[in-house]
Design an enzyme around this catalytic site. Structure first.
Site, mmCIF file in Angstrom:
data_model
loop_
_atom_site.group_PDB
_atom_site.id
_atom_site.type_symbol
_atom_site.label_atom_id
_atom_site.label_comp_id
_atom_site.label_asym_id
_atom_site.label_seq_id
_atom_site.Cartn_x
_atom_site.Cartn_y
_atom_site.Cartn_z
ATOM 1 N N GLY A 98 -16.170 -33.096 -104.618
ATOM 2 C CA GLY A 98 -16.340 -33.443 -103.470
ATOM 3 C C GLY A 98 -17.847 -33.820 -103.028
ATOM 4 O O GLY A 98 -17.892 -34.944 -102.295
ATOM 5 N N ASN A 149 -15.398 -25.829 -93.760
ATOM 6 C CA ASN A 149 -14.928 -25.018 -94.850
ATOM 7 C C ASN A 149 -15.497 -23.495 -94.553
ATOM 8 O O ASN A 149 -14.637 -22.627 -95.049
ATOM 9 C CB ASN A 149 -16.010 -25.272 -96.058
ATOM 10 C CG ASN A 149 -17.353 -25.685 -95.753
ATOM 11 O OD1 ASN A 149 -17.589 -26.673 -94.763
ATOM 12 N ND2 ASN A 149 -18.366 -25.030 -96.066
ATOM 13 N N GLN A 203 -11.514 -29.392 -97.789
ATOM 14 C CA GLN A 203 -10.871 -28.043 -97.445
ATOM 15 C C GLN A 203 -9.385 -28.567 -96.887
ATOM 16 O O GLN A 203 -8.715 -27.460 -96.889
ATOM 17 C CB GLN A 203 -11.650 -27.504 -96.273
ATOM 18 C CG GLN A 203 -13.026 -27.079 -96.842
ATOM 19 C CD GLN A 203 -12.658 -25.899 -97.966
ATOM 20 O OE1 GLN A 203 -11.593 -25.135 -98.038
ATOM 21 N NE2 GLN A 203 -13.595 -25.502 -98.841
ATOM 22 N N HIS A 233 -11.282 -28.593 -107.365
ATOM 23 C CA HIS A 233 -11.454 -27.165 -107.395
ATOM 24 C C HIS A 233 -10.825 -26.529 -106.036
ATOM 25 O O HIS A 233 -10.773 -25.238 -106.172
ATOM 26 C CB HIS A 233 -12.776 -26.511 -108.088
ATOM 27 C CG HIS A 233 -13.786 -26.658 -107.114
ATOM 28 N ND1 HIS A 233 -14.402 -25.481 -106.598
ATOM 29 C CD2 HIS A 233 -14.622 -27.900 -106.724
ATOM 30 C CE1 HIS A 233 -15.486 -25.889 -105.964
ATOM 31 N NE2 HIS A 233 -15.634 -27.246 -105.928
ATOM 32 N N THR A 251 -16.732 -43.284 -118.704
ATOM 33 C CA THR A 251 -15.117 -43.236 -119.170
ATOM 34 C C THR A 251 -14.445 -42.150 -118.532
ATOM 35 O O THR A 251 -14.999 -40.838 -118.374
ATOM 36 C CB THR A 251 -15.497 -42.985 -120.852
ATOM 37 O OG1 THR A 251 -15.839 -43.988 -121.225
ATOM 38 C CG2 THR A 251 -13.890 -42.862 -121.457
ATOM 39 N N CYS A 309 -21.060 -21.764 -101.174
ATOM 40 C CA CYS A 309 -22.078 -22.840 -101.453
ATOM 41 C C CYS A 309 -23.410 -22.582 -101.198
ATOM 42 O O CYS A 309 -24.500 -22.982 -101.721
ATOM 43 C CB CYS A 309 -21.775 -24.389 -100.818
ATOM 44 S SG CYS A 309 -19.980 -24.720 -101.395
HETATM 45 C C1 LIG Z 1 -16.120 -29.100 -96.896
HETATM 46 C C2 LIG Z 1 -16.530 -29.507 -98.366
HETATM 47 N N1 LIG Z 1 -17.045 -30.705 -98.826
HETATM 48 C C3 LIG Z 1 -17.644 -30.823 -99.977
HETATM 49 C C4 LIG Z 1 -17.515 -29.638 -100.918
HETATM 50 C C5 LIG Z 1 -18.369 -29.945 -102.202
HETATM 51 O O1 LIG Z 1 -17.307 -30.282 -103.301
HETATM 52 P P1 LIG Z 1 -17.623 -29.957 -104.706
HETATM 53 O O2 LIG Z 1 -17.811 -28.478 -104.925
HETATM 54 O O3 LIG Z 1 -16.396 -30.301 -105.461
HETATM 55 O O4 LIG Z 1 -18.766 -30.857 -105.048
HETATM 56 C C6 LIG Z 1 -16.961 -28.484 -100.506
HETATM 57 C C7 LIG Z 1 -17.217 -27.400 -101.396
HETATM 58 O O5 LIG Z 1 -17.446 -26.258 -100.961
HETATM 59 C C8 LIG Z 1 -16.670 -28.319 -99.143
HETATM 60 O O6 LIG Z 1 -16.214 -27.225 -98.840
#
Ligand SMILES: Cc1ncc(COP(=O)(O)O)c(C=O)c1O
Length: 372
Positions: free
Chosen positions: A71, A151, A179, A201, A237, A322
């Site tokens: 993401g 999120n 999300q 993920h 790749t 995060c």
């Molecule tokens: C809304 C949103 N965007 C982006 C991300 C980031 O994704 P990634 O962890 O795959 O880099 C997250 C991860 O928590 C998310 O909740």
């Protein structure tokens, strides 16, 4: 202590079907997908099947799917790619105050390079007003980026309305759907978006893979230059194992029927908390326009982190995982105008495919034991 996982917005467990696809692809797809011989061909087939499956979930053409590392990269690609594609020209971007750091941080970076960014406010439910977007767009606006669903609190933004407004002004529209994919419909045609980020993920695929939908005709500069992988848009790749995994996960995610069960469990949990704690619990996020798996609740006058520390074995988040470790009020709750004594008591419970009624009831009972 019994372990209960209620942190699916932070990351989902690998779906068994996805793990099986990965095991096979790891062995069968060892070759370089760009090699035109028997060693590379199975890998190419796996990558392209994965691309078709992602495209199937998003309702786009396979050529409009660019595989990324997740993401964050997809969001960076949309924002920086749009900015660098117009290098040297004045550039204005519109986004919101409640985006994930994977949008807000690249925006701040682009501001250092001369971009102007408007951060739209949200109301107390976490929703933006499409009229604010209409007013924010100016002649040199190069991109609008509004997340599909938040999120932390799960609020779903009025994406189709916002994309239509951007479209009236000829401005490309990006949405971060990390999300929302697999939880609510995410067909790019219905939403009217030009760019859409997804993350493996969050949808029962592994970490390290994601995708950006790039509508045909939208011009983005690459972030990673090299050989001509991904139609020249992202060098490196491709991993047959990761792309096949994302594809298999997207196939599973296309069936949203299981989300009604999840929504019912989430609502059962909220009712149980209201019964037990009355006015001492408050819901954060939109009461209706919200992801079906997300329950962000504040235990008024308490610290969410303290409660979680006592909820041994229960995996959930205060704020968002995060930005774990931070003790200030979450910027999302702050943007929603949630008072600090309410917001500091917030816990995000995010349910998933395997969550059971028994788990929900057990957590509600454990919370009573801690707080009453
Ligand atoms: C809304 C949103 N965007 C982006 C991300 C980031 O994704 P990634 O962890 O795959 O880099 C997250 C991860 O928590 C998310 O909740």
């Amino acid at each position: 202590m019994r372990r209960i996982y209620l942190d699916h917005n932070a990351s989902t467990p690998l779906a068994p079907e996805v793990a099986a696809v990965m095991r096979r692809a790891m062995v069968d797809g060892f070759g370089n997908p760009s090699s035109p011989h028997w060693g590379g061909m199975p890998a190419r087939e796996l990558v392209e099947k994965g691309r078709r499956q992602v495209a199937g979930l998003l309702g786009c053409a396979p050529e409009e799917v660019v595989f990324t590392s997740g993401g964050s990269e997809s969001n960076n690609f949309a924002l920086k790619g749009a900015f660098f594609a117009r290098a040297g020209k004045a550039a204005h971007i519109v986004t919101t105050r409640v985006e994930h750091p994977a949008i807000l941080t690249p925006c701040r970076f682009l501001e250092k390079l001369g971009a102007r960014v408007t951060y739209l406010p949200v109301d107390s439910t976490g929703s933006i007003d499409p009229d604010d977007l209409r007013k924010a767009i100016v002649a040199d606006t190069i991109l609008v980026s509004v997340m599909h669903a938040n999120n932390e609190v799960g609020t779903i933004q009025p994406i189709a309305d916002c994309a239509a407004i951007a479209g009236e002004h000829g401005v490309p529209f990006h949405t971060d759907a990390a999300q929302s994919v697999g939880k609510i419909p995410t067909l790019v045609g219905d939403l009217g978006v030009d760019l859409m980020s997804i993350a493996g993920h969050k949808v029962y695929a592994p970490k390290g893979v994601g995708a950006l939908y790039v509508r045909k005709g939208v011009s983005l500069e690459s972030l990673i230059h090299g050989a001509g992988h991904e139609g020249g848009r992202r060098a490196g790749t491709e991993s047959a194992m990761l792309t096949a995994a994302l594809g298999a996960a997207c196939d599973l995610a296309a069936d949203l029927s299981g989300m009604e069960r999840v929504r019912a469990l989430r609502d059962r949990f909220w009712i149980a908390l209201q019964d037990r704690f009355g006015n001492s619990v408050a819901l954060n996020g939109h009461p209706k326009q919200r992801l079906p798996n997300t329950l962000n609740v504040s235990f008024v006058g308490r610290l969410g982190a303290d409660i979680l520390a006592q909820l041994d074995g229960v995996a959930a988040s205060t704020g968002s995982a995060c930005h774990a470790g931070r003790v200030e009020l979450s910027p999302v709750l702050e943007a929603m105008g949630v008072a600090p004594e309410v917001g500091m008591g917030a816990i995000r419970f995010s349910l998933g495919r395997t969550t059971t009624e028994e788990e929900i009831d057990a957590v509600a009972a454990r919370l009573s034991g801690i707080l009453l």
